[in-house]
Scaffold this motif. Structure first.
Motif, PDB file in Angstrom:
ATOM      1  N   ARG A 138       0.871  -1.170   0.000  1.00 36.49           N
ATOM      2  CA  ARG A 138       0.000   0.000   0.000  1.00 36.49           C
ATOM      3  C   ARG A 138       0.917   1.232   0.000  1.00 36.49           C
ATOM      4  O   ARG A 138       1.496   1.581   1.020  1.00 36.49           O
ATOM      5  CB  ARG A 138      -0.912  -0.001   1.224  1.00 36.49           C
ATOM      6  CG  ARG A 138      -1.908  -1.162   1.282  1.00 36.49           C
ATOM      7  CD  ARG A 138      -2.623  -1.164   2.635  1.00 36.49           C
ATOM      8  NE  ARG A 138      -1.665  -1.328   3.721  1.00 36.49           N
ATOM      9  CZ  ARG A 138      -1.902  -0.975   4.991  1.00 36.49           C
ATOM     10  NH1 ARG A 138      -3.067  -0.446   5.329  1.00 36.49           N
ATOM     11  NH2 ARG A 138      -0.973  -1.163   5.925  1.00 36.49           N
ATOM     12  N   VAL A 170       1.892   5.283  -0.829  1.00 37.10           N
ATOM     13  CA  VAL A 170       1.411   6.657  -0.984  1.00 37.10           C
ATOM     14  C   VAL A 170       2.498   7.453  -1.702  1.00 37.10           C
ATOM     15  O   VAL A 170       3.696   7.282  -1.443  1.00 37.10           O
ATOM     16  CB  VAL A 170       1.066   7.307   0.374  1.00 37.10           C
ATOM     17  CG1 VAL A 170      -0.179   6.675   0.965  1.00 37.10           C
ATOM     18  CG2 VAL A 170       2.222   7.219   1.356  1.00 37.10           C
ATOM     19  N   HIS A 199      -1.823  -1.105  -5.248  1.00 39.55           N
ATOM     20  CA  HIS A 199      -2.443  -0.337  -4.165  1.00 39.55           C
ATOM     21  C   HIS A 199      -1.712   0.996  -4.005  1.00 39.55           C
ATOM     22  O   HIS A 199      -1.011   1.221  -3.017  1.00 39.55           O
ATOM     23  CB  HIS A 199      -2.400  -1.129  -2.858  1.00 39.55           C
ATOM     24  CG  HIS A 199      -2.895  -2.533  -2.986  1.00 39.55           C
ATOM     25  ND1 HIS A 199      -4.227  -2.869  -2.913  1.00 39.55           N
ATOM     26  CD2 HIS A 199      -2.216  -3.697  -3.221  1.00 39.55           C
ATOM     27  CE1 HIS A 199      -4.371  -4.164  -3.083  1.00 39.55           C
ATOM     28  NE2 HIS A 199      -3.160  -4.699  -3.268  1.00 39.55           N
ATOM     29  N   SER A 248      -1.931   5.127  -3.655  1.00 38.14           N
ATOM     30  CA  SER A 248      -2.758   6.285  -3.339  1.00 38.14           C
ATOM     31  C   SER A 248      -1.976   7.546  -3.692  1.00 38.14           C
ATOM     32  O   SER A 248      -0.853   7.746  -3.203  1.00 38.14           O
ATOM     33  CB  SER A 248      -3.121   6.314  -1.850  1.00 38.14           C
ATOM     34  OG  SER A 248      -3.910   5.187  -1.502  1.00 38.14           O
ATOM     35  N   ALA A 296      -0.728   2.911   5.551  1.00 38.41           N
ATOM     36  CA  ALA A 296       0.012   2.606   4.323  1.00 38.41           C
ATOM     37  C   ALA A 296       1.262   1.823   4.697  1.00 38.41           C
ATOM     38  O   ALA A 296       1.679   1.791   5.866  1.00 38.41           O
ATOM     39  CB  ALA A 296       0.376   3.888   3.582  1.00 38.41           C
ATOM     40  N   ASP A 297       1.851   1.189   3.675  1.00 43.81           N
ATOM     41  CA  ASP A 297       3.065   0.389   3.906  1.00 43.81           C
ATOM     42  C   ASP A 297       4.342   1.108   3.492  1.00 43.81           C
ATOM     43  O   ASP A 297       5.417   0.799   4.008  1.00 43.81           O
ATOM     44  CB  ASP A 297       2.982  -0.930   3.121  1.00 43.81           C
ATOM     45  CG  ASP A 297       1.793  -1.770   3.521  1.00 43.81           C
ATOM     46  OD1 ASP A 297       1.514  -1.874   4.733  1.00 43.81           O
ATOM     47  OD2 ASP A 297       1.126  -2.323   2.619  1.00 43.81           O
TER      48      ASP A 297
END
Length: 298
Positions: A154, A156, A180, A182, A202-203
């Motif tokens: 995930r 960003v 994934h 963003s 988030a990751d």
């Protein structure tokens, strides 16, 4: 007697200190030197005065009237176009697009092959190459191997990073459910994105692999909490930062691009380009001869 000697020595010391301070003040009144000027004053220096628009990018594009050091990209542009004026644009990439659409003398730096800028003429030679890395929590065992290793995280990233091919691929895959990613507005800071990771939202976060202490400190990346909590990946992408020109005046756009292509090679040959890069700690790459076919504007 000893007291008189001590007093005399103290007065002498104060006088010497005052003279030194006066000399420093007089010297500080001189205009600060932004960069080492070339020994030769070539007639090939461009006399065009483009309106250069840029977004805040610590260490790369940020005017500093006190030091006269304005970041590696703006110093490069100023070396090529000594008469250029610089204008900070707040917001996201749509705001620099607006400048290019309304100001016939507009030039934009700080972006690569961004999808929002595809309509505008662009110089073929990059100002520099900027590597991207991911920051993950140290407790996360993930390691970068290839593009496929990005699809399960995930991630960003700022809207500005859509000028990288792999970030655009991740965006496309996300739309189909295969990744994934963003995309954050440009006004979301790196510290705010780091908080998202710390809170489990988030990751990983995408950042430019800064090579200058000024940029890292101004972005808040040197705090002990950040250093202790996060791990930097190996480079996941590296693409060129380009110079875009408004297409409202085709003749002006061609002159800007032609003068940029010759000017960037002029400052490379003189050693000024290398000196600018070394000052900011940015990797220097000697330029190659231009590709005539790539120099054609859209």
């Amino acid at each position: 007697m000893i007291r008189k000697v001590n007093i005399a020595l103290a007065v002498l010391f104060v006088a010497m200190f005052a003279l030194k301070g006066l000399k420093t003040v007089m010297q500080s009144g001189e205009a600060p030197v932004a960069r080492e000027e070339s020994a030769e004053t070539s007639g090939d220096v461009s006399d065009i005065a483009p309106h250069v628009y840029y977004e805040y990018w610590a260490g790369y594009t940020l005017e500093n009237p006190i030091s006269n050091r304005n970041g590696v990209l703006l110093d490069m542009v100023r070396a090529v176009f000594p008469n250029a004026t610089f204008n900070l644009v707040h917001g996201d990439v749509s705001n620099v697009v607006e400048r290019l659409r309304t100001d016939s003398r507009a030039v934009v730096v700080g972006f690569g092959d961004h999808e929002a800028l595809a309509e505008f003429p662009v110089a073929p030679t990059p100002l520099m190459r900027c590597p991207l890395v991911l920051m993950t929590l140290r407790t996360n065992p993930w390691r970068y191997t290839d593009f496929s290793s990005l699809t399960n995280l995930r991630i960003v990233a700022s809207d500005a990073f859509l000028d990288y091919t792999d970030i655009r691929r991740l965006k496309e895959l996300t739309g189909r459910g295969g990744a994934h990613l963003s995309i954050m507005p440009d006004d979301v800071t790196k510290v705010a994105m780091a908080q998202m990771l710390l809170k489990g939202g988030a990751d990983a976060m995408v950042i430019a692999d800064l090579h200058n202490a000024e940029g890292a400190s101004k972005d808040g990346l040197t705090s002990m909490r950040f250093i202790q909590s996060f791990r930097k990946s190996s480079v996941v992408a590296s693409e060129g930062t380009l110079l875009y020109v408004s297409g409202l005046d085709a003749d002006f756009a061609k002159r800007v691009i032609d003068d940029f292509e010759s000017g960037i090679r002029r400052i490379d040959a003189s050693g000024e380009l290398r000196r600018i890069c070394e000052y900011y700690g940015t990797p220097y790459e000697p330029l190659h001869a231009p590709d005539p076919e790539a120099a054609e504007t859209p």
